[in-house]
Design a protein around this motif. Sequence first.
Motif, mmCIF file in Angstrom:
data_model
loop_
_atom_site.group_PDB
_atom_site.id
_atom_site.type_symbol
_atom_site.label_atom_id
_atom_site.label_comp_id
_atom_site.label_asym_id
_atom_site.label_seq_id
_atom_site.Cartn_x
_atom_site.Cartn_y
_atom_site.Cartn_z
ATOM 1 N N UNK A 87 0.821 -1.206 0.000
ATOM 2 C CA UNK A 87 0.000 0.000 0.000
ATOM 3 C C UNK A 87 0.861 1.265 0.000
ATOM 4 N N UNK A 88 1.811 1.341 0.921
ATOM 5 C CA UNK A 88 2.609 2.571 1.004
ATOM 6 C C UNK A 88 3.585 2.692 -0.158
ATOM 7 N N UNK A 89 4.167 1.584 -0.597
ATOM 8 C CA UNK A 89 5.086 1.638 -1.738
ATOM 9 C C UNK A 89 4.328 2.036 -3.003
ATOM 10 N N UNK A 90 3.148 1.446 -3.196
ATOM 11 C CA UNK A 90 2.340 1.793 -4.362
ATOM 12 C C UNK A 90 1.907 3.241 -4.347
ATOM 13 N N UNK A 91 1.481 3.720 -3.185
ATOM 14 C CA UNK A 91 1.065 5.115 -3.077
ATOM 15 C C UNK A 91 2.236 6.046 -3.365
ATOM 16 N N UNK A 92 3.418 5.683 -2.897
ATOM 17 C CA UNK A 92 4.603 6.498 -3.126
ATOM 18 C C UNK A 92 4.965 6.550 -4.606
ATOM 19 N N UNK A 93 4.904 5.412 -5.286
ATOM 20 C CA UNK A 93 5.333 5.340 -6.684
ATOM 21 C C UNK A 93 4.249 5.730 -7.683
ATOM 22 N N UNK A 94 2.998 5.383 -7.394
ATOM 23 C CA UNK A 94 1.913 5.571 -8.357
ATOM 24 C C UNK A 94 0.975 6.709 -8.020
ATOM 25 N N UNK B 260 -1.636 8.004 -4.653
ATOM 26 C CA UNK B 260 -2.672 7.297 -3.907
ATOM 27 C C UNK B 260 -3.913 7.010 -4.757
ATOM 28 N N UNK B 261 -4.184 7.827 -5.760
ATOM 29 C CA UNK B 261 -5.361 7.609 -6.607
ATOM 30 C C UNK B 261 -5.311 6.276 -7.350
#
Length: 111
Positions: free
Chosen positions: A2-9, A11-12
């Motif tokens: 969740x946090x890695x994805x939000x950081x890279x992509x 949060x949307x």
Amino acid sequence: MLTAGANDLGYDNVFTRSIEALGNEGDVLIGISTSGNSDSVNNAFKKAREMKLTTIGFSRQRRRQIEKSCSLAIIVPSDDAQRIQEGHITMGPYHFQEVEQEMFGEPGKQE
């Protein structure tokens, strides 16, 4: 994830990546958005529908985006956030059981 994805992509799109990785045609995605306008949830629904998943969204009386982005919208008839969330908590297990029963047969029976 969740946090890695939000950081890279951003949060949307944090849930969208999970759908891309784990979703398969015929799966069911259930999402909850009290407002009905959560971009992260609605983007996941859009991706899931592109991949031919069935999508079920829990939301509020004034549906907003969620009504357009999911296959079935389950609406709590209120504009009060606490009542909406209480409705989701109450209705959720029933609907999850119905989906499981439809997909796998009677609960507790192995086929």
